[in-house]
Design an enzyme around this catalytic site. Structure first.
Site, mmCIF file in Angstrom:
data_model
loop_
_atom_site.group_PDB
_atom_site.id
_atom_site.type_symbol
_atom_site.label_atom_id
_atom_site.label_comp_id
_atom_site.label_asym_id
_atom_site.label_seq_id
_atom_site.Cartn_x
_atom_site.Cartn_y
_atom_site.Cartn_z
ATOM 1 N N ASP A 1 -6.732 3.512 -2.969
ATOM 2 C CA ASP A 1 -6.825 3.295 -1.534
ATOM 3 C C ASP A 1 -8.279 3.248 -1.076
ATOM 4 O O ASP A 1 -8.640 2.471 -0.187
ATOM 5 C CB ASP A 1 -6.058 4.379 -0.775
ATOM 6 C CG ASP A 1 -6.491 5.787 -1.147
ATOM 7 O OD1 ASP A 1 -6.935 6.017 -2.294
ATOM 8 O OD2 ASP A 1 -6.365 6.698 -0.298
ATOM 9 N N ARG A 2 -9.129 4.034 -1.715
ATOM 10 C CA ARG A 2 -10.541 4.063 -1.346
ATOM 11 C C ARG A 2 -11.252 2.794 -1.821
ATOM 12 O O ARG A 2 -12.120 2.262 -1.132
ATOM 13 C CB ARG A 2 -11.195 5.314 -1.916
ATOM 14 C CG ARG A 2 -10.394 6.576 -1.591
ATOM 15 C CD ARG A 2 -11.045 7.845 -2.051
ATOM 16 N NE ARG A 2 -12.095 8.239 -1.112
ATOM 17 C CZ ARG A 2 -12.774 9.383 -1.216
ATOM 18 N NH1 ARG A 2 -12.527 10.205 -2.206
ATOM 19 N NH2 ARG A 2 -13.708 9.677 -0.330
ATOM 20 N N ASN B 1 0.770 8.712 0.081
ATOM 21 C CA ASN B 1 1.547 9.920 -0.169
ATOM 22 C C ASN B 1 2.711 10.085 0.804
ATOM 23 O O ASN B 1 3.731 10.659 0.450
ATOM 24 C CB ASN B 1 0.629 11.143 -0.076
ATOM 25 C CG ASN B 1 -0.359 11.202 -1.214
ATOM 26 O OD1 ASN B 1 0.005 11.395 -2.360
ATOM 27 N ND2 ASN B 1 -1.633 11.009 -0.898
ATOM 28 N N THR B 2 2.560 9.564 2.019
ATOM 29 C CA THR B 2 3.591 9.738 3.046
ATOM 30 C C THR B 2 4.394 8.467 3.276
ATOM 31 O O THR B 2 5.620 8.482 3.274
ATOM 32 C CB THR B 2 2.954 10.185 4.369
ATOM 33 O OG1 THR B 2 2.194 11.384 4.152
ATOM 34 C CG2 THR B 2 4.029 10.470 5.415
ATOM 35 N N ASN B 3 3.701 7.345 3.444
ATOM 36 C CA ASN B 3 4.373 6.077 3.746
ATOM 37 C C ASN B 3 3.942 4.969 2.791
ATOM 38 O O ASN B 3 2.841 5.015 2.226
ATOM 39 C CB ASN B 3 4.060 5.630 5.185
ATOM 40 C CG ASN B 3 4.672 6.548 6.219
ATOM 41 O OD1 ASN B 3 5.836 6.923 6.109
ATOM 42 N ND2 ASN B 3 3.895 6.908 7.230
ATOM 43 N N THR C 1 -2.810 11.017 4.870
ATOM 44 C CA THR C 1 -2.357 12.348 4.486
ATOM 45 C C THR C 1 -3.561 13.252 4.264
ATOM 46 O O THR C 1 -3.561 14.432 4.644
ATOM 47 C CB THR C 1 -1.500 12.277 3.212
ATOM 48 O OG1 THR C 1 -0.410 11.371 3.434
ATOM 49 C CG2 THR C 1 -0.950 13.637 2.850
ATOM 50 N N ASP D 1 0.861 -1.184 0.000
ATOM 51 C CA ASP D 1 0.000 0.000 0.000
ATOM 52 C C ASP D 1 0.895 1.231 0.000
ATOM 53 O O ASP D 1 1.541 1.537 1.009
ATOM 54 C CB ASP D 1 -0.915 0.005 1.220
ATOM 55 C CG ASP D 1 -1.686 1.304 1.360
ATOM 56 O OD1 ASP D 1 -2.113 1.858 0.321
ATOM 57 O OD2 ASP D 1 -1.869 1.781 2.501
ATOM 58 N N CYS D 2 0.932 1.921 -1.134
ATOM 59 C CA CYS D 2 1.792 3.104 -1.274
ATOM 60 C C CYS D 2 0.940 4.359 -1.147
ATOM 61 O O CYS D 2 0.124 4.661 -2.018
ATOM 62 C CB CYS D 2 2.505 3.070 -2.625
ATOM 63 S SG CYS D 2 3.541 4.513 -2.906
ATOM 64 N N ASP E 1 -10.840 7.276 6.938
ATOM 65 C CA ASP E 1 -9.419 6.915 6.887
ATOM 66 C C ASP E 1 -8.578 8.143 7.196
ATOM 67 O O ASP E 1 -8.581 9.127 6.450
ATOM 68 C CB ASP E 1 -9.077 6.364 5.507
ATOM 69 C CG ASP E 1 -7.665 5.786 5.433
ATOM 70 O OD1 ASP E 1 -6.897 5.949 6.405
ATOM 71 O OD2 ASP E 1 -7.328 5.170 4.412
#
Length: 259
Positions: A109-110, A9-11, A132, A6-7, A129
């Site tokens: 992600d959604r 924006n931050t991690n 970011t 799972d990529c 969720d």
């Protein structure tokens, strides 16, 4: 074994699924310039550290940062000899396609959160969720993503406040003991914490009124447990919801291939 990636924006999070449980969850910062070799060096070192015998046969990727997908594809192909599934691509099927305006691209992600939440809780859900961005995903009775809300993330809001107002310090997110702060840090922490409690409550109330059906609220993301303190914001908190959703989508595609 399945490697779920799972990529955000931050991690970027890597989890190994053996068919019944996640053996480990590894986290690194997201950086578009990280090469496939660098991913493997980092990944293999940590897997060895935890003493895991990882025989990876499949890889599935969800990425909100398109620039990193190429190197993750190379990583899967070069080191595990497999072509990864990428959520959002036409070849990666969903248990239920989203029902949104024509031409709309829903963040992977959604879609993953929707699949994971429906598998565990059924339909008529709001998935909140804390990433970011703070997102609200509406899951219909049949498991389809049917829309939602995107708001600034908690840490993003704090960083913007610190950057735009030179006199305001950077503060950690925490639940304050009282609403009225008596110093600058307490005032900022109260504004962020209670402001986001109000945000979640207000948006979920409006979604429920518009949806016109009973709905359960599922919280996920690193800050979900914090915002559940002392407030009945969520019916359930799922810290591994995204990874579970990736496993659900992978399993659905494998069954479709063998049908």
């Amino acid at each position: 074994m399945l490697l779920a990636i799972d990529c955000g924006n931050t991690n970027t999070v890597f989890s190994i699924w053996d068919g019944s449980t996640f053996l480990c969850t590894l986290r690194t910062s997201t950086h578009h310039a990280r090469t496939a070799d660098a991913y493997f060096t980092w990944f293999s070192t940590l897997v060895k550290h935890y003493g895991i015998e990882a025989d990876i046969t499949d890889v599935i990727i969800s990425s909100t940062v398109p620039r990193v997908v190429f190197n993750l594809r190379v990583f899967a192909d070069r080191f595990f000899g497999c072509r990864p599934m990428v959520v959002g691509k036409p070849e990666c099927l969903l248990p239920q396609p989203p029902r949104v305006d024509p031409g709309t691209q829903v963040g992977p992600d959604r879609l993953v959160n929707t699949a994971g939440a429906y598998d565990r809780h059924g339909g008529d859900l709001i998935v909140v969720d804390f990433g970011t961005a703070t997102t609200f995903d509406v899951v219909a009775h049949d498991g389809a993503y049917v829309g939602g809300v995107i708001a600034p993330g908690v840490n993003l809001s704090l960083e913007a406040l610190h950057t735009a107002a030179a006199a305001l310090p950077h503060v950690d997110v925490t639940m304050p003991q009282k609403v009225i702060g008596t110093n600058t840090v307490e005032c900022m922490q109260s504004g962020v914490f209670w402001g986001y409690v109000g945000l979640v409550t207000g948006i979920c109330d409006r979604i429920r009124a518009e949806y016109e059906r009973p709905m359960r609220i599922i919280g996920t993301g690193g800050l979900a447990p914090l915002f559940a303190q002392g407030e009945m914001l969520f019916d359930s908190i799922e810290d591994d919801l995204t990874m579970h959703g990736l496993a659900v989508i992978h399993d659905y595609n494998k069954k479709a291939e063998n049908a």
